[in-house]
Design a protein around this motif. Structure first.
Motif, PDB file in Angstrom:
ATOM      1  N   SER A   1       0.885  -1.084   0.338  1.00 26.24           N
ATOM      2  CA  SER A   1      -0.097  -0.180   0.151  1.00 26.24           C
ATOM      3  C   SER A   1       0.753   1.362  -0.529  1.00 26.24           C
ATOM      4  CB  SER A   1      -0.752   0.044   1.370  1.00 26.24           C
ATOM      5  OG  SER A   1      -0.362  -0.195   2.209  1.00 26.24           O
TER       6      SER A   1
ATOM      7  N   LYS B   1     -14.374   9.172  -3.660  1.00 29.91           N
ATOM      8  CA  LYS B   1     -14.032   7.593  -4.240  1.00 29.91           C
ATOM      9  C   LYS B   1     -15.916   8.111  -4.991  1.00 29.91           C
ATOM     10  CE  LYS B   1     -12.906   3.489  -5.176  1.00 29.91           C
ATOM     11  NZ  LYS B   1     -12.574   2.074  -4.863  1.00 29.91           N
TER      12      LYS B   1
ATOM     13  N   THR C   1      -6.842  -1.136  -5.454  1.00 32.56           N
ATOM     14  CA  THR C   1      -7.814  -0.351  -5.149  1.00 32.56           C
ATOM     15  C   THR C   1      -7.801   0.564  -4.403  1.00 32.56           C
ATOM     16  OG1 THR C   1      -7.336  -1.980  -2.804  1.00 32.56           O
ATOM     17  CG2 THR C   1      -8.409  -2.579  -4.304  1.00 32.56           C
TER      18      THR C   1
ATOM     19  N   GLU D   1      -8.478   3.867  -1.755  1.00 34.60           N
ATOM     20  CA  GLU D   1      -9.756   3.720  -0.439  1.00 34.60           C
ATOM     21  C   GLU D   1      -8.958   5.701   0.001  1.00 34.60           C
ATOM     22  OE1 GLU D   1      -8.095   1.438   2.825  1.00 34.60           O
ATOM     23  OE2 GLU D   1      -8.548  -0.234   1.093  1.00 34.60           O
TER      24      GLU D   1
ATOM     25  N   PRO E   1     -10.332   7.118   3.041  1.00 33.75           N
ATOM     26  CA  PRO E   1     -10.395   7.062   4.739  1.00 33.75           C
ATOM     27  C   PRO E   1     -10.568   8.785   5.316  1.00 33.75           C
ATOM     28  CG  PRO E   1      -7.956   6.770   4.472  1.00 33.75           C
ATOM     29  CD  PRO E   1      -7.942   7.032   2.927  1.00 33.75           C
TER      30      PRO E   1
ATOM     31  N   THR F   1      -5.624   6.216  -0.229  1.00 29.71           N
ATOM     32  CA  THR F   1      -4.340   5.069   0.262  1.00 29.71           C
ATOM     33  C   THR F   1      -4.651   3.826  -1.013  1.00 29.71           C
ATOM     34  OG1 THR F   1      -4.925   5.005   2.437  1.00 29.71           O
ATOM     35  CG2 THR F   1      -4.143   3.039   1.414  1.00 29.71           C
TER      36      THR F   1
END
Length: 181
Positions: A85, A99, A123, A125, A127, A133
């Motif tokens: 990541s 997103k 993927t 993300e 947060p 991320t």
């Protein structure tokens, strides 16, 4: 002997490694499957749960490929077991990300929102509004995608505004008044 290439790679129990003809290596784990073709001169041996890489001779090309091959194999094993990541911070007044479906929509001070589509194997993300991320099993793909997202608005050297890696340190320049005494 290569300092990195001579170290054996311990293969975890939940990961399976298959070496086919032509040095095609397939690594399967809980996170997914990775396949890569390595130079045919490199000697790959899987004995039990230990993977070793050796070279046929001390030719310059073989020396340079020895450590590279071992590192790429190790990255594949770690990727399918734990994954990789990259964390990005968005710094600036009004700069934010969100997103929407499979797209990352960022407001980065331009007259239009910057839209980045998710690619296969990655993927995204979000947060928080200023944190992104990026996760995946292939270290090279994760790093390349994070660099492309960062490239949409790299940090500028005067105020530090822009998209940066979480652990990145930006050296700020002095402004116009910095040279006067």
């Amino acid at each position: 002997m290569s300092r990195i290439g001579k170290h054996p790679i311990a293969v975890p129990a939940e990961v399976s490694v298959q070496i086919d003809a032509g040095n095609v290596v397939t690594v399967k784990g809980p996170k997914g499957t990775l396949t890569q073709t390595f130079h045919p001169d490199m000697i790959l041996k899987l004995e039990g749960n230990v993977l070793t890489v050796s070279r046929p001779d001390d030719e310059h090309l073989h020396k340079s490929l020895h450590g590279l091959t071992r590192t790429l194999l190790n990255n594949m094993i770690v990727g399918v077991e734990k994954g990789y990541s990259k964390d990005l911070d968005i710094v600036g007044v009004g700069y934010r990300a969100e997103k929407k479906g499979n797209q990352l929509v960022m407001n980065l001070g331009y007259s239009h929102p910057v839209v980045v589509d998710e690619i296969p194997g990655i993927t995204i993300e979000v947060p928080a509004a200023n944190k992104v991320t990026i996760r995946g099993i292939d270290k090279q793909v994760v790093g390349q995608f994070a660099a492309e997202v960062r490239g949409k608005r790299p940090p500028e050297p005067y105020k530090g505004k822009g998209v940066r890696y979480t652990n990145e340190v930006i050296r700020l320049k002095a402004g116009k008044t910095g040279g006067k005494k």
